[in-house]
Write a protein that holds these residues in place. Structure first.
Motif, PDB file in Angstrom:
ATOM      1  N   LYS A  36      38.547   3.984 -11.421  1.00  0.00           N
ATOM      2  CA  LYS A  36      38.366   2.915 -10.689  1.00  0.00           C
ATOM      3  C   LYS A  36      37.851   3.566  -9.464  1.00  0.00           C
ATOM      4  N   LYS A  44      33.740   2.512  -8.046  1.00  0.00           N
ATOM      5  CA  LYS A  44      33.461   1.805  -6.800  1.00  0.00           C
ATOM      6  C   LYS A  44      32.488   2.673  -6.258  1.00  0.00           C
ATOM      7  N   SER A 100      28.856   0.947  -5.765  1.00  0.00           N
ATOM      8  CA  SER A 100      27.930   0.925  -4.249  1.00  0.00           C
ATOM      9  C   SER A 100      26.529   1.442  -4.094  1.00  0.00           C
ATOM     10  N   THR A 138      34.804  -2.172 -11.985  1.00  0.00           N
ATOM     11  CA  THR A 138      34.900  -2.788 -10.936  1.00  0.00           C
ATOM     12  C   THR A 138      34.861  -4.225 -10.901  1.00  0.00           C
TER      13      THR A 138
END
Length: 684
Positions: free
Chosen positions: A278, A282, A286, A260
């Protein structure tokens, strides 16, 4: 194509330069046990100059000055293989404009990087650091972000791979491919594929499990939902052997964090970074991390924040302080660490406990292992007052300021002596200070005063808690057998003079109410390990509980229900005593342990991880381990840490940490005028 090896007998200064010759390229290999002084080595580099292609320095006996000279002046080579056991903090400032491959494997002393370490390598594409001691995700990513061309990175290597490229023996996964195993909690993901056949060497004996694994089925499904239906296919990955991992590889969600943070990366640890990787990264990041404080998604300009305040764009009374904190925090990759004894210029004190003043932002008190009580202006380093050891007080473990009488403080030593001092009557280094004495409580580890300053409690390495009347100096009562094991810490609530909480090594935390005479607790809550400490949040809504080996939880103060479980990775040590406190008015928590040299920072609101701060002695470079810590009650993202190294002769030092300022360099750290030089199971 000639290859220059390190000269065996002749002086290389007599060699003619190769820049104007018909030589296509020069490769230099320096290997032990060749003995050659620094001048000869540097002369050889200068003679080769623009024809350099590969420089291989694999000698552990090479002088440190040689490495420093190379780092300061640079090389024109394309490939640099550098192995050293002397470099601790990598600092490269010279020109390396042609360098595309840098191999630092097995430079076993490297623990961190200077902030501009890689700024001089605009064309570097491949970087390998297997077998180093790099540990800090945040500063590492900040340093690597200065490499615009970086595409292949390695902190651990596949067994069959000699370079940083994607492993040719792995099945080539299509973007978005995955294999769902029966037990994803015991697997980890590589290139979008879950694998459970793994061999780890190096640090595996120090860590109970890999820390870059996807935690549970929920995260797997979240990641899977991030991909389009057209991306889903199945590819079998039979085996992945990971070797020589850095400590950084054992951090939770290490792979996702790196992917990230470095979106241009194509290969990580000999495993291709796919589109699925990817998207998954994320989602995972998060869920578990905050990029900026207060969940800000980008760094705002300070002037814009102030402009919004002037026009009344935000109605929240916390808007300004939180926004400014987030704006300043964004640039603080390397937080400013300062040591209290450097500022005071007095290294004779051996601090053992400390407390910020509750109403004067400049004052701090610390007690020493020799029984001294010292009040210091921690902003300018001047000693406001001190009480020399009288012989009656041993190591000071308990300190507490009064709330309504801010000049007074209570101190308790491990042999049970309890004294009330007035700082207005304790001039610097003048003996014969008056004090109020209370009945001893032995053996003592903690003291705490209620919000009305009329009573305080003392606890220690016993099952009892003693209550004292401050005005009469009498012990009101001794409540016996409140726990089944010793009570390490007892704390009053901030806003009620009757409520207090106790934490014990019997694994229970209990809330008590003096109005009900504490024969039975209001409730009890249990931890998996022995509890080291407990404290109330500033608004008394929560209890922050810290148990052995990084078990940190936030409970609802009203009924003891679990509110937040801070998922700090355990070490497996039964002697890793963990302590945690609130900062920023209760918005965040800081947590540190006696067997680790790191302070973790988590959001108390969301439970997400914001940052880790690693402690290292600026003089020796040795790691320092957390014995106690406190958040600055007046400054957001400021704290102080009582730390010590594992060496028997080392002293405890109070380290101030400013997360809103950046440590510029090792030299600035050593000479900054604002610097402060500054039984672990007991006390807060």
């Amino acid at each position: 194509m000639p290859i220059f090896k390190e000269p065996k007998c002749k002086n290389p200064s007599r060699r003619r330069t190769t820049d104007s010759s018909d030589i296509d390229a020069v490769d230099i290999f320096y290997e032990a046990p060749i003995n050659c002084d620094e001048e000869h080595i540097m002369t050889l580099f200068r003679a080769s100059n623009l024809k350099l292609r590969v420089v291989n320095l694999q000698d552990s006996s090479m002088e440190e000055d040689v490495f420093r000279d190379l780092c300061d002046h640079g090389l024109t080579c394309e490939v640099l293989n550098l192995r050293s056991t002397r470099i601790q903090r990598l600092n490269i400032s010279g020109k390396f404009m042609q360098l595309h491959t840098l191999n630092l494997d097995f430079s076993t002393s490297i623990t961190s990087f200077h902030r501009d370490c890689f700024s001089c390598m605009p064309n570097l594409k491949r970087l390998s650091m297997c077998g180093t001691r790099v540990v800090d995700l945040w500063t590492t990513v900040a340093a690597l972000s200065k490499l615009p061309s970086l595409s292949e990175l390695r902190f651990q290597n596949c067994l069959c791979c000699k370079d940083t490229s994607s492993c040719p023996r792995q099945a080539s996964p299509i973007d978005g491919s995955y294999v769902k195993l029966d037990s994803p909690a015991n697997s980890f993901m590589i290139s979008g594929v879950y694998a459970n056949e793994v061999t780890i060497s190096g640090f595996v004996q120090e860590q109970p499990k890999l820390r870059n694994q996807i935690k549970d089925e929920e995260e797997f499904n979240l990641a899977k939902d991030c991909t389009d239906e057209s991306m889903k296919s199945t590819t079998q990955l039979t085996n992945y052997n990971s070797h020589h991992p850095c400590p950084i590889c054992y951090e939770k969600h290490y792979r996702e964090f790196i992917i990230t943070s470095l979106p241009a990366l194509q290969v990580l640890d000999n495993s291709q970074v796919t589109k699925f990787d990817k998207e998954t990264a994320k989602v995972v990041i998060s869920k578990h991390y905050e990029h900026l404080p207060y969940n800000r998604h980008y760094t705002e300009n300070v002037s814009n924040i102030l402009r919004k305040r002037e026009i009344g764009a935000s109605k929240s009374r916390f808007f300004l302080s939180r926004s400014l904190s987030a704006a300043k925090f964004g640039s603080a990759g390397w937080p400013l660490l300062s040591n209290l004894s450097h500022m005071t210029k007095d290294e004779t004190f051996r601090p053992r406990q400390f407390e910020y003043h509750p109403s004067d932002s400049s004052l701090m008190v610390f007690g020493t292992m020799d029984g001294e009580v010292v009040v210091i202006n921690h902003e300018n380093g001047k000693i406001v007052g001190s009480v020399p050891s009288s012989g009656a007080m041993n190591s000071i473990l308990g300190l507490c300021w009064l709330n309504m009488y801010p000049s007074k403080l209570l101190a308790g030593s491990d042999n049970g002596c309890l004294r009330l001092f007035d700082i207005n009557q304790m001039p610097p280094k003048i003996p014969g200070v008056n004090y109020t004495k209370f009945h001893d409580f032995e053996p003592l580890t903690s003291v705490h005063i209620n919000c009305t300053d009329d009573q305080f409690l003392a606890s220690g390495y016993s099952k009892d808690v003693a209550f004292y009347d401050i005005n009469t100096t009498k012990r009101i009562q001794l409540f016996k057998n409140m726990h089944e094991e010793p009570i390490n810490v007892a704390k009053f609530a901030y806003h009620s003079p009757f409520l207090f909480a106790t934490s014990s090594f019997d694994r229970d935390v209990k809330l008590w109410d003096l109005r009900q005479r504490p024969n039975n607790p209001c409730y009890r809550a249990s931890s998996c390990g022995g509890n080291v400490m407990v404290c109330f949040s500033p608004d008394d809504q929560y209890l922050l509980v810290s148990a052995v080996d990084n078990e940190v939880k936030q409970l609802s103060a009203v009924d003891g229900r679990l509110h937040t479980n801070f998922e700090i990775s355990p070490t497996g040590s039964a002697h890793n005593y963990t302590r945690s406190y609130y900062i920023n008015g209760g918005d965040y928590i800081i947590s540190g342990s006696s067997d680790q040299h790191v302070v973790h920072i988590y959001s108390a609101i969301t439970g997400r991880r914001l940052k880790d701060v690693y402690l290292q002695n600026s003089d020796s470079g040795n790691s320092q381990f957390v014995q106690s810590l406190r958040g600055d009650p007046f400054r957001a993202f400021h704290m102080s840490v009582l730390a010590a190294s594992k060496r028997p002769t080392s002293k405890y030092e109070i380290i101030k940490v400013n997360l809103l300022s950046t440590s510029q360099s090792v030299d600035e750290f050593s000479h900054d005028p604002h610097m402060i030089r500054s039984s672990s199971s007991l006390g807060g």
